[in-house]
Design a protein around this motif. Structure first.
Motif, PDB file in Angstrom:
ATOM      1  N   ASP A   3       2.891 -15.240  -1.072  1.00 29.89           N
ATOM      2  CA  ASP A   3       2.209 -15.916  -0.035  1.00 29.89           C
ATOM      3  C   ASP A   3       3.339 -17.007   0.392  1.00 29.89           C
ATOM      4  O   ASP A   3       3.760 -17.825  -0.374  1.00 29.89           O
ATOM      5  N   GLU A   4       3.460 -17.117   1.646  1.00 28.30           N
ATOM      6  CA  GLU A   4       4.561 -17.845   2.336  1.00 28.30           C
ATOM      7  C   GLU A   4       4.515 -17.842   3.738  1.00 28.30           C
ATOM      8  O   GLU A   4       3.616 -17.279   4.357  1.00 28.30           O
ATOM      9  N   PHE A   5       5.002 -19.108   4.368  1.00 30.73           N
ATOM     10  CA  PHE A   5       5.242 -19.285   5.820  1.00 30.73           C
ATOM     11  C   PHE A   5       5.879 -18.118   6.461  1.00 30.73           C
ATOM     12  O   PHE A   5       6.913 -17.757   5.901  1.00 30.73           O
ATOM     13  N   HIS A   6       5.565 -17.284   7.172  1.00 27.56           N
ATOM     14  CA  HIS A   6       5.970 -16.381   8.113  1.00 27.56           C
ATOM     15  C   HIS A   6       7.285 -16.671   8.734  1.00 27.56           C
ATOM     16  O   HIS A   6       8.560 -15.842   8.555  1.00 27.56           O
ATOM     17  N   ARG A   7       7.481 -18.084   8.946  1.00 24.63           N
ATOM     18  CA  ARG A   7       8.713 -18.469   9.637  1.00 24.63           C
ATOM     19  C   ARG A   7       9.894 -18.445   8.752  1.00 24.63           C
ATOM     20  O   ARG A   7      11.137 -18.526   9.076  1.00 24.63           O
TER      21      ARG A   7
ATOM     22  N   ASP B  39       0.319 -17.817  10.727  1.00 27.88           N
ATOM     23  CA  ASP B  39       1.492 -18.572  10.457  1.00 27.88           C
ATOM     24  C   ASP B  39       1.988 -18.605   8.662  1.00 27.88           C
ATOM     25  O   ASP B  39       3.085 -18.583   8.490  1.00 27.88           O
ATOM     26  N   TYR B  40       0.948 -18.496   8.013  1.00 29.82           N
ATOM     27  CA  TYR B  40       0.924 -18.338   6.455  1.00 29.82           C
ATOM     28  C   TYR B  40       0.194 -17.234   6.193  1.00 29.82           C
ATOM     29  O   TYR B  40      -0.886 -17.169   6.338  1.00 29.82           O
ATOM     30  N   GLY B  41       0.538 -16.507   5.273  1.00 27.96           N
ATOM     31  CA  GLY B  41      -0.185 -15.556   4.533  1.00 27.96           C
ATOM     32  C   GLY B  41       0.741 -14.785   3.589  1.00 27.96           C
ATOM     33  O   GLY B  41       1.652 -15.143   3.182  1.00 27.96           O
TER      34      GLY B  41
ATOM     35  N   SER C 267      -6.702 -29.917   2.399  1.00 26.22           N
ATOM     36  CA  SER C 267      -8.072 -29.874   3.049  1.00 26.22           C
ATOM     37  C   SER C 267      -8.840 -28.830   2.666  1.00 26.22           C
ATOM     38  O   SER C 267      -8.472 -27.750   2.241  1.00 26.22           O
ATOM     39  N   LEU C 268     -10.231 -28.960   2.913  1.00 23.93           N
ATOM     40  CA  LEU C 268     -11.139 -28.004   2.844  1.00 23.93           C
ATOM     41  C   LEU C 268     -10.755 -26.533   3.765  1.00 23.93           C
ATOM     42  O   LEU C 268     -10.931 -25.413   3.221  1.00 23.93           O
ATOM     43  N   GLU C 269     -10.270 -26.798   4.756  1.00 22.58           N
ATOM     44  CA  GLU C 269      -9.720 -25.646   5.659  1.00 22.58           C
ATOM     45  C   GLU C 269      -8.722 -24.903   5.036  1.00 22.58           C
ATOM     46  O   GLU C 269      -8.670 -23.678   5.011  1.00 22.58           O
ATOM     47  N   TRP C 270      -7.621 -25.499   4.435  1.00 20.52           N
ATOM     48  CA  TRP C 270      -6.621 -24.775   3.789  1.00 20.52           C
ATOM     49  C   TRP C 270      -7.176 -24.273   2.357  1.00 20.52           C
ATOM     50  O   TRP C 270      -6.789 -23.227   1.843  1.00 20.52           O
ATOM     51  N   GLU C 271      -8.130 -24.813   1.824  1.00 20.91           N
ATOM     52  CA  GLU C 271      -8.791 -24.283   0.412  1.00 20.91           C
ATOM     53  C   GLU C 271      -9.357 -23.106   0.964  1.00 20.91           C
ATOM     54  O   GLU C 271      -9.325 -22.062   0.054  1.00 20.91           O
ATOM     55  N   ARG C 272     -10.177 -23.048   1.957  1.00 23.56           N
ATOM     56  CA  ARG C 272     -10.813 -21.802   2.400  1.00 23.56           C
ATOM     57  C   ARG C 272      -9.610 -20.922   2.720  1.00 23.56           C
ATOM     58  O   ARG C 272      -9.961 -19.515   2.536  1.00 23.56           O
ATOM     59  N   ARG C 273      -8.462 -21.235   3.522  1.00 19.66           N
ATOM     60  CA  ARG C 273      -7.726 -20.379   3.723  1.00 19.66           C
ATOM     61  C   ARG C 273      -6.771 -19.416   2.824  1.00 19.66           C
ATOM     62  O   ARG C 273      -6.353 -18.285   2.631  1.00 19.66           O
ATOM     63  N   LEU C 274      -6.587 -20.315   1.607  1.00 22.06           N
ATOM     64  CA  LEU C 274      -5.920 -20.108   0.533  1.00 22.06           C
ATOM     65  C   LEU C 274      -6.848 -19.071  -0.589  1.00 22.06           C
ATOM     66  O   LEU C 274      -6.094 -18.548  -1.600  1.00 22.06           O
TER      67      LEU C 274
END
Length: 260
Positions: free
Chosen positions: A23-27, A221-223, A205-212
């Motif tokens: 998992d990494e930033f696509h950029r 952007d990240y995946g 953040s909670l948003e990032w915990e959910r995304r990860l």
């Protein structure tokens, strides 16, 4: 690399089966799985920013892989690239135990990491992060799972991946058939998010915990940038990478083999 499940010595010494997601930033630019022109014994992808790698194998059966230890409060912008820890092992000839000891001595120069090193005789974990002193431990034969915390930490994604890996590799013959390789790749595509009550608290953040939280992250952007399955048996080495772009769509595949 953010999730690794492996079976050490599944059909005798010195065999290894690995399923892993990066998992990494696509950029962030990176080269796909390849034979390295400057080190033709190495089969690995390559970070085009620092020159290191996240997972690879050598033609003589040396294996190394890396995950970041999620610890945002202790991130240092001036730290050395952790991908060098993998690349240096794959391009060298130092036994896993000696390389692990060297990595522990130098750990303070890097942000937190989990490092797996296998020289065909020993499989060793090296850990640095969370404010703890660097640690190292040999791993016994059997199933092991690693994400962005200590080995075996029961994050939902890690539990799901380990259970799926055990189902795939525990059915019938231990031989790494094409069907089994495809099944390992399939388990790495699991997009199931964790329930909020089961999320770890790692300082993001909670948003990032959910995304990860899923095994496979289909972000714009990240995946999950790549899925990798590696099989080392007494006669041959086979490593396959399946790559993904923004949104999670597959963008390419590479398969490399070597006779031992």
């Amino acid at each position: 690399m953010c999730l690794i499940v492996l079976d050490w010595q599944p059909y005798g010494h010195p065999s290894l089966q690995v399923a892993a997601n990066r998992d990494e930033f696509h950029r962030r630019p990176s080269a796909p799985l390849q034979v390295w022109p400057d080190a033709p014994q190495v089969m690995a992808g390559r970070d085009q920013v620092s020159g290191g790698t996240w997972l690879g194998v050598s033609t003589d059966g040396r294996f190394a892989a890396l995950t970041n230890y999620r610890d945002p409060a202790r991130q240092r912008p001036d730290a050395r690239s952790r991908g060098a820890l993998v690349a240096d092992f794959l391009t060298g000839r130092m036994p896993a135990a000696e390389h692990a000891a060297a990595c522990m001595r130098e750990a303070a120069q890097y942000n937190g990491f989990n490092l797996l090193l296998c020289d065909g005789r020993d499989l060793i974990w090296v850990g640095h992060g969370g404010g703890h002193p660097p640690r190292s431990s040999p791993l016994p034969p059997g199933l092991h799972a690693l994400s962005n915390h200590l080995p075996g930490t029961p994050w939902p994604k890690l539990v799901r991946a380990r259970e799926a890996f055990a189902r795939v590799t525990g059915q019938g013959s231990r031989a790494a058939t094409e069907a089994r390789v495809d099944a390992l790749f399939e388990l790495l595509l699991d997009p199931t998010p964790a329930a909020d009550a089961d999320l770890p608290d790692t300082g993001v953040s909670l948003e990032w915990e959910r995304r990860l939280s899923p095994v496979f992250i289909a972000g714009d952007d990240y995946g999950t940038r790549s899925r990798t399955v590696l099989v080392i048996d007494p006669a041959a080495i086979r490593i396959e990478e399946r790559r993904h772009g923004p949104g999670g769509g597959e963008t390419g595949r590479t398969v490399l083999t070597a006779v031992r």
